[in-house]
Design a protein around this motif. Sequence first.
Motif, PDB file in Angstrom:
ATOM      1  N   GLU A  26       0.835  -1.209   0.000  1.00 26.15           N
ATOM      2  CA  GLU A  26       0.000   0.000   0.000  1.00 26.15           C
ATOM      3  C   GLU A  26       0.868   1.256   0.000  1.00 26.15           C
ATOM      4  O   GLU A  26       0.564   2.243  -0.688  1.00 26.15           O
ATOM      5  N   ALA A  27       1.970   1.218   0.742  1.00 29.57           N
ATOM      6  CA  ALA A  27       2.836   2.389   0.825  1.00 29.57           C
ATOM      7  C   ALA A  27       3.485   2.735  -0.512  1.00 29.57           C
ATOM      8  O   ALA A  27       3.768   3.906  -0.780  1.00 29.57           O
ATOM      9  N   ARG A  28       3.702   1.733  -1.350  1.00 35.78           N
ATOM     10  CA  ARG A  28       4.300   2.020  -2.668  1.00 35.78           C
ATOM     11  C   ARG A  28       3.234   2.149  -3.756  1.00 35.78           C
ATOM     12  O   ARG A  28       3.564   2.280  -4.942  1.00 35.78           O
ATOM     13  N   ALA A  33       0.863  -0.061  -4.699  1.00 35.46           N
ATOM     14  CA  ALA A  33       0.575  -1.264  -5.475  1.00 35.46           C
ATOM     15  C   ALA A  33      -0.769  -1.859  -5.062  1.00 35.46           C
ATOM     16  O   ALA A  33      -1.153  -1.827  -3.888  1.00 35.46           O
ATOM     17  N   LEU A  34      -1.482  -2.401  -6.024  1.00 36.70           N
ATOM     18  CA  LEU A  34      -2.770  -3.035  -5.739  1.00 36.70           C
ATOM     19  C   LEU A  34      -2.602  -4.450  -5.228  1.00 36.70           C
ATOM     20  O   LEU A  34      -3.452  -4.967  -4.493  1.00 36.70           O
ATOM     21  N   GLU A  35      -1.512  -5.106  -5.610  1.00 36.43           N
ATOM     22  CA  GLU A  35      -1.253  -6.461  -5.159  1.00 36.43           C
ATOM     23  C   GLU A  35       0.121  -6.510  -4.489  1.00 36.43           C
ATOM     24  O   GLU A  35       1.075  -5.871  -4.944  1.00 36.43           O
ATOM     25  N   ALA A  36       0.187  -7.309  -3.422  1.00 38.45           N
ATOM     26  CA  ALA A  36       1.432  -7.401  -2.666  1.00 38.45           C
ATOM     27  C   ALA A  36       2.247  -8.607  -3.096  1.00 38.45           C
ATOM     28  O   ALA A  36       1.702  -9.662  -3.424  1.00 38.45           O
ATOM     29  N   ARG A  37       3.543  -8.440  -3.088  1.00 38.19           N
ATOM     30  CA  ARG A  37       4.457  -9.570  -3.207  1.00 38.19           C
ATOM     31  C   ARG A  37       4.669 -10.155  -1.803  1.00 38.19           C
ATOM     32  O   ARG A  37       3.985  -9.774  -0.852  1.00 38.19           O
ATOM     33  N   SER A  38       5.605 -11.070  -1.655  1.00 34.80           N
ATOM     34  CA  SER A  38       5.899 -11.567  -0.313  1.00 34.80           C
ATOM     35  C   SER A  38       6.447 -10.413   0.528  1.00 34.80           C
ATOM     36  O   SER A  38       6.959  -9.411   0.000  1.00 34.80           O
ATOM     37  N   ALA A  39       6.353 -10.538   1.847  1.00 34.80           N
ATOM     38  CA  ALA A  39       6.829  -9.466   2.720  1.00 34.80           C
ATOM     39  C   ALA A  39       8.314  -9.202   2.512  1.00 34.80           C
ATOM     40  O   ALA A  39       8.753  -8.043   2.476  1.00 34.80           O
ATOM     41  N   ASP A  62      10.054  -9.746  -0.185  1.00 31.73           N
ATOM     42  CA  ASP A  62      10.223  -9.069  -1.481  1.00 31.73           C
ATOM     43  C   ASP A  62       9.815  -7.598  -1.384  1.00 31.73           C
ATOM     44  O   ASP A  62      10.447  -6.723  -1.990  1.00 31.73           O
ATOM     45  N   GLU A  63       8.746  -7.322  -0.639  1.00 31.74           N
ATOM     46  CA  GLU A  63       8.328  -5.930  -0.454  1.00 31.74           C
ATOM     47  C   GLU A  63       9.397  -5.141   0.302  1.00 31.74           C
ATOM     48  O   GLU A  63       9.662  -3.967  -0.017  1.00 31.74           O
ATOM     49  N   ILE A  64      10.018  -5.763   1.284  1.00 34.72           N
ATOM     50  CA  ILE A  64      11.116  -5.108   2.000  1.00 34.72           C
ATOM     51  C   ILE A  64      12.270  -4.807   1.048  1.00 34.72           C
ATOM     52  O   ILE A  64      12.873  -3.718   1.070  1.00 34.72           O
ATOM     53  N   GLU A  65      12.583  -5.766   0.175  1.00 36.98           N
ATOM     54  CA  GLU A  65      13.652  -5.542  -0.803  1.00 36.98           C
ATOM     55  C   GLU A  65      13.321  -4.357  -1.711  1.00 36.98           C
ATOM     56  O   GLU A  65      14.197  -3.531  -2.028  1.00 36.98           O
ATOM     57  N   LEU A  66      12.065  -4.251  -2.137  1.00 38.34           N
ATOM     58  CA  LEU A  66      11.662  -3.125  -2.985  1.00 38.34           C
ATOM     59  C   LEU A  66      11.804  -1.800  -2.242  1.00 38.34           C
ATOM     60  O   LEU A  66      12.235  -0.785  -2.817  1.00 38.34           O
TER      61      LEU A  66
END
Length: 384
Positions: free
Chosen positions: A312-314, A316-322, A324-328
Amino acid sequence: MTIFEMPRTERVIEGPGALAGLPAELDRRGLGRALILSGRTLGASEPFGRLVEDLGERVVGVHTEIQAHNPLEGIMELVALARDTGADVVIGIGGGSAIDAAKLTSLGVSEKVDDPRDFLRYSLSHGLLPLARAPLPTIAVPTTLSAAEWNGVAAFVDSATTRKELCRYLELTPATVILDPALSALTPRRLWTTTGVRAIDHAVEIAYAKNAHPFTTALCMGALKILARDLPWTARDPEDLEAGLRCHQAAWMSLVGVHNVPVGLSHAIGHQLGAAGVPHGVTSCVTLPHVMRFFEPATRGQQEVMAGILAEARGALEARSAADEIELLFERLDVPRRIREFNLSSEALETVVEATMSEAEAVIRQAPRPVTAEDVRLILAQAQ
């Protein structure tokens, strides 16, 4: 039955210009012999000089040579300085090292520590000798997001073993914390950003600890939401003082209950990478995604919530794994992410493994799944 120890912070003074409230706070508490500790860069700044001038005769000593990770010999010098000046309060201004130095100085003075080796008796790995008397009062003025100001944990490096040792006493918690985003706007952005990642690491590890508590989990998820949104912005614009203050508040939220629900494996590895020479905040940039993947099978539900917050902070409508989201998020923050950037030898990394496992009872006792030395070696290899 469980016991939840409430945080010991008595007063928080916050907002742009809050530093100017320090003289009145000392007067309110009847403290008039302050020893002020900071690092070299902050100690040479105009706001620091103005503060010392404003405090006037309330200041009995100033030390602006705090070293990263607090080598034990340096702490003993501070203890001697506090004794010689008759300080009745120690004020740490700066990052986690300065604030930890204030706590450790307070401990050394009150416990009458004369021999550096005696300090080890107050560390987790040596049994946490009960305190004989109340520590000197401390006040914290943080300029980073490492959140050392919100607890009674303090770290130092034992040069004889090159291991980072931890003291942990609720009584060492600074009674007053001053959050001044105008002062922290002076912090180099790389330091600000990497310590913000440290606060993210607090939030993640406390939220999925085996003994996670609803109070701390709610605060940690709130902290993660604020930091994912505001940390990238403040990395670009230090003059957005409202966002800077929100990041300080999020760091507070991430660690306020740590005496009840501990941080975990990412921190344990990070402590020892720090002793080996990796900067404090950077250790979380290196370790956190890999530790999250290691714990994912045991923390799937919690990590799904984290992934949604980060996505949500970036926008995106769909989330990757947590993880992977941290890496992004780390890519957006442009923080160091590999151990090889710091040229650690294989021998140094094996010392990190051994020292991490020595923290098994102290730091990773509430890990979501068992951790072995081989697990730590694998995580370090993935982070290499």
